[in-house]
Design an enzyme around this catalytic site. Structure first.
Site, mmCIF file in Angstrom:
data_model
loop_
_atom_site.group_PDB
_atom_site.id
_atom_site.type_symbol
_atom_site.label_atom_id
_atom_site.label_comp_id
_atom_site.label_asym_id
_atom_site.label_seq_id
_atom_site.Cartn_x
_atom_site.Cartn_y
_atom_site.Cartn_z
ATOM 1 N N LYS A 1 9.114 -0.300 13.544
ATOM 2 C CA LYS A 1 9.562 0.008 12.175
ATOM 3 C C LYS A 1 10.539 1.167 12.207
ATOM 4 O O LYS A 1 11.583 1.136 11.551
ATOM 5 C CB LYS A 1 8.357 0.444 11.323
ATOM 6 C CG LYS A 1 7.472 -0.639 10.799
ATOM 7 C CD LYS A 1 6.485 0.009 9.796
ATOM 8 C CE LYS A 1 5.344 -0.903 9.446
ATOM 9 N NZ LYS A 1 4.305 -0.242 8.663
ATOM 10 N N GLU B 1 -3.844 -7.287 15.088
ATOM 11 C CA GLU B 1 -3.447 -5.937 14.669
ATOM 12 C C GLU B 1 -4.649 -4.993 14.794
ATOM 13 O O GLU B 1 -4.488 -3.804 15.056
ATOM 14 C CB GLU B 1 -2.914 -5.944 13.228
ATOM 15 C CG GLU B 1 -2.178 -4.666 12.858
ATOM 16 C CD GLU B 1 -1.352 -4.784 11.586
ATOM 17 O OE1 GLU B 1 -0.134 -5.049 11.675
ATOM 18 O OE2 GLU B 1 -1.918 -4.613 10.503
ATOM 19 N N HIS C 1 -1.917 -33.794 17.618
ATOM 20 C CA HIS C 1 -0.716 -34.555 17.985
ATOM 21 C C HIS C 1 0.422 -33.644 18.419
ATOM 22 O O HIS C 1 1.571 -34.066 18.468
ATOM 23 C CB HIS C 1 -0.305 -35.454 16.817
ATOM 24 C CG HIS C 1 -1.349 -36.495 16.536
ATOM 25 N ND1 HIS C 1 -1.395 -37.704 17.198
ATOM 26 C CD2 HIS C 1 -2.429 -36.474 15.716
ATOM 27 C CE1 HIS C 1 -2.442 -38.390 16.777
ATOM 28 N NE2 HIS C 1 -3.091 -37.669 15.878
ATOM 29 N N GLY D 1 -4.597 -2.391 5.481
ATOM 30 C CA GLY D 1 -3.787 -3.492 4.959
ATOM 31 C C GLY D 1 -4.401 -4.860 5.223
ATOM 32 O O GLY D 1 -4.492 -5.709 4.332
ATOM 33 N N ARG D 2 -4.862 -5.073 6.444
ATOM 34 C CA ARG D 2 -5.368 -6.408 6.802
ATOM 35 C C ARG D 2 -6.771 -6.675 6.248
ATOM 36 O O ARG D 2 -7.341 -7.735 6.474
ATOM 37 C CB ARG D 2 -5.316 -6.596 8.313
ATOM 38 C CG ARG D 2 -5.967 -5.486 9.113
ATOM 39 C CD ARG D 2 -5.543 -5.530 10.569
ATOM 40 N NE ARG D 2 -6.073 -4.425 11.343
ATOM 41 C CZ ARG D 2 -5.477 -3.256 11.483
ATOM 42 N NH1 ARG D 2 -4.330 -3.013 10.879
ATOM 43 N NH2 ARG D 2 -6.006 -2.309 12.237
ATOM 44 N N LYS E 1 0.840 -1.195 0.000
ATOM 45 C CA LYS E 1 0.000 0.000 0.000
ATOM 46 C C LYS E 1 0.877 1.248 0.000
ATOM 47 O O LYS E 1 0.687 2.157 -0.781
ATOM 48 C CB LYS E 1 -0.907 -0.055 1.230
ATOM 49 C CG LYS E 1 -1.879 1.081 1.341
ATOM 50 C CD LYS E 1 -2.804 0.816 2.524
ATOM 51 C CE LYS E 1 -3.529 2.079 2.935
ATOM 52 N NZ LYS E 1 -4.402 1.862 4.089
ATOM 53 N N GLU F 1 10.716 -4.436 4.490
ATOM 54 C CA GLU F 1 10.837 -5.816 4.012
ATOM 55 C C GLU F 1 10.520 -5.890 2.518
ATOM 56 O O GLU F 1 11.241 -6.532 1.734
ATOM 57 C CB GLU F 1 9.863 -6.741 4.770
ATOM 58 C CG GLU F 1 10.159 -6.931 6.247
ATOM 59 C CD GLU F 1 9.561 -5.848 7.131
ATOM 60 O OE1 GLU F 1 9.130 -4.789 6.590
ATOM 61 O OE2 GLU F 1 9.531 -6.027 8.363
HETATM 62 O O1 F6P Z 1 2.431 -4.345 9.919
HETATM 63 C C1 F6P Z 1 1.971 -3.058 9.718
HETATM 64 C C2 F6P Z 1 1.435 -2.856 8.332
HETATM 65 O O2 F6P Z 1 1.212 -1.504 8.159
HETATM 66 C C3 F6P Z 1 0.171 -3.673 8.064
HETATM 67 O O3 F6P Z 1 -0.981 -3.083 8.533
HETATM 68 C C4 F6P Z 1 0.218 -3.818 6.590
HETATM 69 O O4 F6P Z 1 -0.617 -4.842 6.170
HETATM 70 C C5 F6P Z 1 1.695 -4.115 6.395
HETATM 71 O O5 F6P Z 1 2.347 -3.298 7.338
HETATM 72 C C6 F6P Z 1 2.223 -3.880 5.012
HETATM 73 O O6 F6P Z 1 2.110 -2.539 4.613
HETATM 74 P P1 F6P Z 1 2.290 -2.114 3.120
HETATM 75 O O7 F6P Z 1 1.214 -2.731 2.295
HETATM 76 O O8 F6P Z 1 2.199 -0.626 3.112
HETATM 77 O O9 F6P Z 1 3.650 -2.576 2.649
#
Ligand code: F6P
Length: 548
Positions: free
Chosen positions: A513, A354, A385, A268-269, A208, A214
């Site tokens: 972050k 979250e 198990h 995001g979620r 987003k 990452e």
């Molecule tokens: O973990 C925090 C967060 O902002 C989530 O809410 C989101 O899904 C994820 O990081 C990834 O964010 P982006 O789509 O901006 O890379």
């Protein structure tokens, strides 16, 4: 920041529920069944293609009626209506929350006519791209059809599509293989690229913000790999992206027609329904993706219009409130009896924790009760198990959700029948337990010496009264998966309204972050004079020594 409500603990019915919890804590679930032969009829609901069996919850009709009153007292109906109207119910970010607009059918005007139009336009673009990749009409820089799609994203930009592609594997035949890379250390990316042919590989950068460390890092590594193999010019034809950040996509070199929009009113979620689901659409095809959206929309309409008594998401959310706040069960184990749903609990971890892992209310004051459960889980039989021993006899106690398709996801009904039997057996055993008299009778039949018999009894007693909900459905198909996800999304909203919190921000994640961005240069070059906390400096000395 105008949104407010009446948090559950400040309502009169909360105190009544507390009294009923004390009363019911003394009544084993088994006894609740003995007292009421119609318990299943009373506490199960079949709606929107799902059957939810709440009969093994440690509650009765009085409690359920009080919980429904609680939903009214906290203003759940008003919050649902505000959400659908596009009001900024995500108050701390001053944003609307309109994932329900993403799964609307044409003409529904959810979020207003402009939003509907934008959603439809983008959906059409995304699905046509997905079909093009799937069918091989959209090709790589060497005119080869894509055989591998690598989604690079994390959190909501990974978990939703990754879980759904796995869940709907039965619908992916003929599609390119989809892989989902999220981790920062680069190992998963390396593993995926080991066997990848650059000529037939498409990367989708799902972010987003396009700023997530990452994702940025993995996307840059993938780009370097691709351009080393096929040359810099090939990059745009191998990179699609989903983001709100156009300048970042420009800079990266994403093909102008392979870019898909996101909006700040999609968290995001809650984004698998948007173009973040493009990898899912490639995997299962456009019609199945539309069916997935349709299932979600069906659950939306059910949630928006159905009285609480029959309202599945509201009931699931209220059952969670009952377990967390009144039965003192702070964790929920999510146990799918379908291996294709093996990522579902990981998906729910983000959705629930979250969203509702908060300690202040909408007005910034401390919450007055426990909030989100800790969510965990594994496919049911595997879990039996590994950690079921603790569920049966451990001192830590958990509430449980069993997810159970009746039809096999891989055409092996004989084995799915055994999964169904396993699920029912565990639900029964965990609810009813095994009391000392039964254990004694069993051991007596084995003619054990009395001393050995007495010594064994306490070890074999299973206390039961581990409450569970069975979520049963015909099959893990696209529409059903849509219904299931929307069910949990709205259950999360229900809980958040009871607790008086904002389910749509995630400020806590930001701190880590920010610190990581600050610490990365110090880890890279410990002697470079980059600032780091004293305690970290000590660790860096060892990092430096062992890295050599
Ligand atoms: O973990 C925090 C967060 O902002 C989530 O809410 C989101 O899904 C994820 O990081 C990834 O964010 P982006 O789509 O901006 O890379």
């Amino acid at each position: 920041m105008a949104m407010s409500n009446t948090p559950g603990p400040t309502t009169g019915v909360w105190a009544e529920l507390t009294a009923h919890a004390t009363r019911l804590a003394a009544v084993p679930v088994r006894e609740l069944f003995e007292r009421d032969p119609k318990r299943f009829e009373r506490f199960s609901r079949e709606q929107a293609g799902l059957l939810l069996d709440f009969s093994r919850q440690r509650w009765d009709e009085i409690v359920l009626a009080k919980l429904l009153q609680l939903a009214d007292a906290v203003g759940l109906r008003a919050r649902i209506d505000a959400m659908w109207r596009g009001e900024h119910i995500n108050t701390t970010e001053d944003r609307a929350v309109l994932h329900v607009a993403l799964r609307q059918p044409p003409g529904a005007a959810i979020g207003g006519a402009d939003i509907e139009k934008t959603v439809m336009t983008e959906r059409t673009r995304m699905l046509s791209f997905a079909q093009g990749v799937r069918s091989g009409t959209i090709r790589s820089s060497t005119q080869a059809p894509f055989r591998l799609v690598v989604n690079i994203g994390i959190g909501g930009s990974d978990l939703g599509p990754a879980m759904a592609v796995q869940a709907l594997r039965a619908y992916t035949s003929g599609a390119p293989r989809c892989e989902f890379v999220s981790n920062i250390d680069g190992c998963h990316l390396a593993e995926v690229l080991e066997s990848a042919d650059p000529q037939t590989t498409l990367f989708i950068v799902s972010s987003k913000t396009f700023t997530t460390l990452e994702t940025r890092t993995n996307a840059n590594s993938a780009r370097a790999w691709l351009s080393a193999k096929l040359g810099e010019k090939a990059v745009p034809l191998h990179f699609a992206a989903v983001s709100v950040n156009t300048p970042a996509m420009d800079k990266f070199g994403v093909h102008p027609q392979y870019r898909f929009q996101m909006w700040d009113w999609v968290g995001g979620r809650y984004s698998v329904w948007s173009s973040i689901g493009v990898s899912l659409a490639i995997a299962i095809g456009a019609q199945n993706f539309v069916d997935f959206l349709g299932g979600g929309h069906e659950m939306d309409e059910h949630f928006r219009t159905t009285p609480w008594q029959e309202n599945l998401p509201a009931l699931l959310g209220l059952a969670a409130v009952w377990n967390i706040n009144f039965m003192n069960l702070p964790t929920l184990a999510v146990l799918p009896y379908d291996d294709s749903l093996r990522r579902f609990s990981a998906y729910l971890q983000q959705l629930e924790m979250e969203s509702n892992g908060k300690s202040v209310m909408l007005d910034g004051k401390p919450v007055q009760c426990q909030t989100s459960a800790v969510i965990w889980g594994e496919p049911g039989n595997n879990a039996q198990h590994s950690f079921f021993q603790l569920l049966h006899q451990g001192s830590a106690r958990a509430a449980l959700d069993f997810l159970l398709p009746v039809r096999s996801s891989c055409g092996n009904q004989a084995q799915q029948n055994l999964a169904i039997a396993s699920c029912f057996a565990q639900a029964e055993a965990l609810a009813n337990g095994q009391f000392a008299e039964v254990v004694r009778a069993d051991l007596e039949r084995q003619n054990l010496p009395p001393a050995q018999l007495e010594a064994l009894i306490p070890h074999k007693v299973d206390p039961g009264s581990r409450p569970s909900t069975i979520v049963m459905f015909r099959q893990t198909d696209p529409a059903t998966l849509g219904r299931l996800i929307a069910l949990y999304e709205h259950a999360v909203l229900t809980q958040s309204v009871v607790w008086g919190i904002d389910a749509f921000d995630q400020w806590g994640v930001e701190l880590g972050k920010k610190l990581c961005e600050q610490l990365a240069p110090a880890v890279e070059d410990p002697d470079g004079g980059h600032p780091a906390p004293a305690a970290v400096m000590k660790l860096l000395a060892t990092v430096e020594k062992w890295r050599r």
